[in-house]
Design a protein around this motif. Structure first.
Motif, PDB file in Angstrom:
ATOM      1  N   GLY A  28       0.795  -1.215   0.000  1.00 28.22           N
ATOM      2  CA  GLY A  28       0.000   0.000   0.000  1.00 28.22           C
ATOM      3  C   GLY A  28       0.830   1.269   0.000  1.00 28.22           C
ATOM      4  N   ARG A  29       2.145   1.120   0.054  1.00 26.88           N
ATOM      5  CA  ARG A  29       3.005   2.298   0.015  1.00 26.88           C
ATOM      6  C   ARG A  29       2.961   2.905  -1.378  1.00 26.88           C
ATOM      7  N   VAL A  30       3.242   4.152  -1.454  1.00 21.33           N
ATOM      8  CA  VAL A  30       3.096   4.869  -2.719  1.00 21.33           C
ATOM      9  C   VAL A  30       4.438   5.390  -3.201  1.00 21.33           C
ATOM     10  N   ASP A  31       4.489   5.731  -4.484  1.00 16.83           N
ATOM     11  CA  ASP A  31       5.712   6.291  -5.049  1.00 16.83           C
ATOM     12  C   ASP A  31       5.934   7.722  -4.587  1.00 16.83           C
ATOM     13  N   CYS A  32       4.869   8.423  -4.286  1.00 18.06           N
ATOM     14  CA  CYS A  32       4.956   9.797  -3.814  1.00 18.06           C
ATOM     15  C   CYS A  32       4.087   9.911  -2.574  1.00 18.06           C
ATOM     16  N   LEU A  33       4.690  10.227  -1.457  1.00 17.69           N
ATOM     17  CA  LEU A  33       3.939  10.282  -0.203  1.00 17.69           C
ATOM     18  C   LEU A  33       2.930  11.427  -0.231  1.00 17.69           C
ATOM     19  N   PRO A  34       1.791  11.232   0.439  1.00 20.11           N
ATOM     20  CA  PRO A  34       0.754  12.269   0.434  1.00 20.11           C
ATOM     21  C   PRO A  34       1.130  13.445   1.336  1.00 20.11           C
ATOM     22  N   LEU A  35       1.996  14.286   0.827  1.00 21.73           N
ATOM     23  CA  LEU A  35       2.464  15.437   1.595  1.00 21.73           C
ATOM     24  C   LEU A  35       2.423  16.674   0.695  1.00 21.73           C
ATOM     25  N   PRO A  36       1.236  17.281   0.578  1.00 19.94           N
ATOM     26  CA  PRO A  36       1.154  18.501  -0.237  1.00 19.94           C
ATOM     27  C   PRO A  36       2.060  19.591   0.325  1.00 19.94           C
ATOM     28  N   GLU A  37       2.589  20.408  -0.568  1.00 14.59           N
ATOM     29  CA  GLU A  37       3.519  21.451  -0.144  1.00 14.59           C
ATOM     30  C   GLU A  37       2.882  22.402   0.869  1.00 14.59           C
ATOM     31  N   ILE A  38       1.613  22.696   0.713  1.00 14.30           N
ATOM     32  CA  ILE A  38       0.952  23.619   1.640  1.00 14.30           C
ATOM     33  C   ILE A  38       0.876  23.022   3.053  1.00 14.30           C
ATOM     34  N   LEU A  39       0.651  21.711   3.148  1.00 12.54           N
ATOM     35  CA  LEU A  39       0.628  21.049   4.455  1.00 12.54           C
ATOM     36  C   LEU A  39       2.025  21.053   5.072  1.00 12.54           C
ATOM     37  N   PHE A  40       3.029  20.752   4.242  1.00 15.12           N
ATOM     38  CA  PHE A  40       4.413  20.786   4.719  1.00 15.12           C
ATOM     39  C   PHE A  40       4.754  22.184   5.240  1.00 15.12           C
ATOM     40  N   ALA A  41       4.433  23.216   4.461  1.00 13.64           N
ATOM     41  CA  ALA A  41       4.756  24.588   4.853  1.00 13.64           C
ATOM     42  C   ALA A  41       4.040  24.980   6.142  1.00 13.64           C
ATOM     43  N   ARG A  42       2.804  24.554   6.281  1.00 14.51           N
ATOM     44  CA  ARG A  42       2.036  24.857   7.497  1.00 14.51           C
ATOM     45  C   ARG A  42       2.755  24.319   8.738  1.00 14.51           C
ATOM     46  N   HIS A  43       3.240  23.094   8.651  1.00 18.85           N
ATOM     47  CA  HIS A  43       3.926  22.493   9.791  1.00 18.85           C
ATOM     48  C   HIS A  43       5.352  23.020   9.950  1.00 18.85           C
ATOM     49  N   TYR A  44       6.016  23.310   8.840  1.00 17.16           N
ATOM     50  CA  TYR A  44       7.366  23.873   8.919  1.00 17.16           C
ATOM     51  C   TYR A  44       7.326  25.214   9.656  1.00 17.16           C
ATOM     52  N   HIS A  45       6.399  26.075   9.267  1.00 15.52           N
ATOM     53  CA  HIS A  45       6.311  27.397   9.897  1.00 15.52           C
ATOM     54  C   HIS A  45       5.749  27.304  11.312  1.00 15.52           C
ATOM     55  N   GLY A  46       4.960  26.270  11.596  1.00 19.52           N
ATOM     56  CA  GLY A  46       4.418  26.088  12.937  1.00 19.52           C
ATOM     57  C   GLY A  46       5.402  25.456  13.904  1.00 19.52           C
ATOM     58  N   TYR A  47       6.453  24.854  13.379  1.00 15.29           N
ATOM     59  CA  TYR A  47       7.458  24.198  14.209  1.00 15.29           C
ATOM     60  C   TYR A  47       8.533  25.225  14.542  1.00 15.29           C
ATOM     61  N   ALA A  48       8.518  25.732  15.739  1.00 18.97           N
ATOM     62  CA  ALA A  48       9.345  26.885  16.117  1.00 18.97           C
ATOM     63  C   ALA A  48      10.851  26.613  16.139  1.00 18.97           C
ATOM     64  N   ARG A  49      11.265  25.359  16.103  1.00 16.98           N
ATOM     65  CA  ARG A  49      12.690  25.056  16.267  1.00 16.98           C
ATOM     66  C   ARG A  49      13.457  24.993  14.951  1.00 16.98           C
ATOM     67  N   LEU A  50      12.807  25.319  13.833  1.00 20.34           N
ATOM     68  CA  LEU A  50      13.501  25.355  12.546  1.00 20.34           C
ATOM     69  C   LEU A  50      13.590  26.795  12.063  1.00 20.34           C
ATOM     70  N   ARG A 110      -1.252   9.553   8.881  1.00 17.21           N
ATOM     71  CA  ARG A 110      -2.662   9.911   9.054  1.00 17.21           C
ATOM     72  C   ARG A 110      -3.344  10.006   7.695  1.00 17.21           C
ATOM     73  N   ARG A 111      -2.709  10.668   6.743  1.00 15.17           N
ATOM     74  CA  ARG A 111      -3.287  10.808   5.403  1.00 15.17           C
ATOM     75  C   ARG A 111      -3.365   9.461   4.689  1.00 15.17           C
ATOM     76  N   MET A 112      -2.368   8.614   4.850  1.00 12.96           N
ATOM     77  CA  MET A 112      -2.415   7.287   4.227  1.00 12.96           C
ATOM     78  C   MET A 112      -3.545   6.456   4.828  1.00 12.96           C
ATOM     79  N   TYR A 113      -3.739   6.580   6.120  1.00 11.78           N
ATOM     80  CA  TYR A 113      -4.819   5.871   6.806  1.00 11.78           C
ATOM     81  C   TYR A 113      -6.170   6.359   6.286  1.00 11.78           C
ATOM     82  N   LEU A 114      -6.330   7.664   6.136  1.00 15.54           N
ATOM     83  CA  LEU A 114      -7.583   8.221   5.618  1.00 15.54           C
ATOM     84  C   LEU A 114      -7.813   7.809   4.169  1.00 15.54           C
TER      85      LEU A 114
END
Length: 185
Positions: A28-50, A110-114
């Motif tokens: 069930g693994r995929v060639d491209c993980l379900p990680l849209p750039e907007i979701l990545f950016a949301r968490h990158y900017h929300g993670y204060a240690r980067l 979580r996204r793969m489960y959904l």
């Protein structure tokens, strides 16, 4: 999925990693993980240690979209990233990357489960429960108590499952599939 079928015949090492623990079988693994750039950016900017560093952000996004990203635990993945990216250790440290990769692992699985739930017959939604109610934010507690769709508290149709209410942190929920027969009980 293509990589799974193209493996050579013979003894295979059993699959490992958090994706297996999340209930996603290797096929069930995929060639491209379900990680849209907007979701990545949301968490990158929300993670204060980067740091606010566009080059680091682009490198981390490419790294996290690799099909092999979920194979390693977050600490191993952080070490591999730092070893493969000259100069990255000057902009961030292993501990910060490990924490951020935990957030990404959590969101991707979580996204793969959904996505898997959407393909199952008879599934009407997802029930959210808190992993740790004592430390959950008021936003997370509200999502668990909410009955906006008339399915019950914390139950959301598959097309209305809310995003993580705390950018930069692991999602605070245990996710359960709800079928038609569960609602009739």
């Amino acid at each position: 999925m293509k990589w799974f079928w193209q493996k050579t015949a013979g003894p295979q090492e059993p699959p490992r990693g958090v994706v297996v623990e999340a209930g996603v079988p290797p096929q069930g693994r995929v060639d491209c993980l379900p990680l849209p750039e907007i979701l990545f950016a949301r968490h990158y900017h929300g993670y204060a240690r980067l740091p606010e560093d566009p080059a680091l952000m682009a490198s981390l996004l490419a790294w996290a979209r690799s099909p092999d990203f979920l194979r390693d635990l977050p600490r191993q993945s952080a070490r591999r990233f730092l070893a493969s990216q000259p100069g990255a250790s000057a902009r961030t440290d292993e501990q910060s990357l490990t924490g951020f990769f935990k957030v990404l692992h959590s969101e991707i699985t979580r996204r793969m489960y959904l996505d898997g739930a959407r393909q199952r017959e008879g599934v009407v939604g997802i029930r959210l429960r808190l992993r740790d109610p004592a430390t959950a934010s008021s936003a997370a507690q509200a999502l668990v108590a909410n009955d906006a769709h008339g399915l019950g508290p914390g139950i959301y149709p598959l097309n209305a499952v809310p995003e993580n209410p705390e950018p930069g942190r692991e999602h605070p929920f245990i996710i359960q599939i709800v079928s038609k027969k569960d609602l009739s009980q």
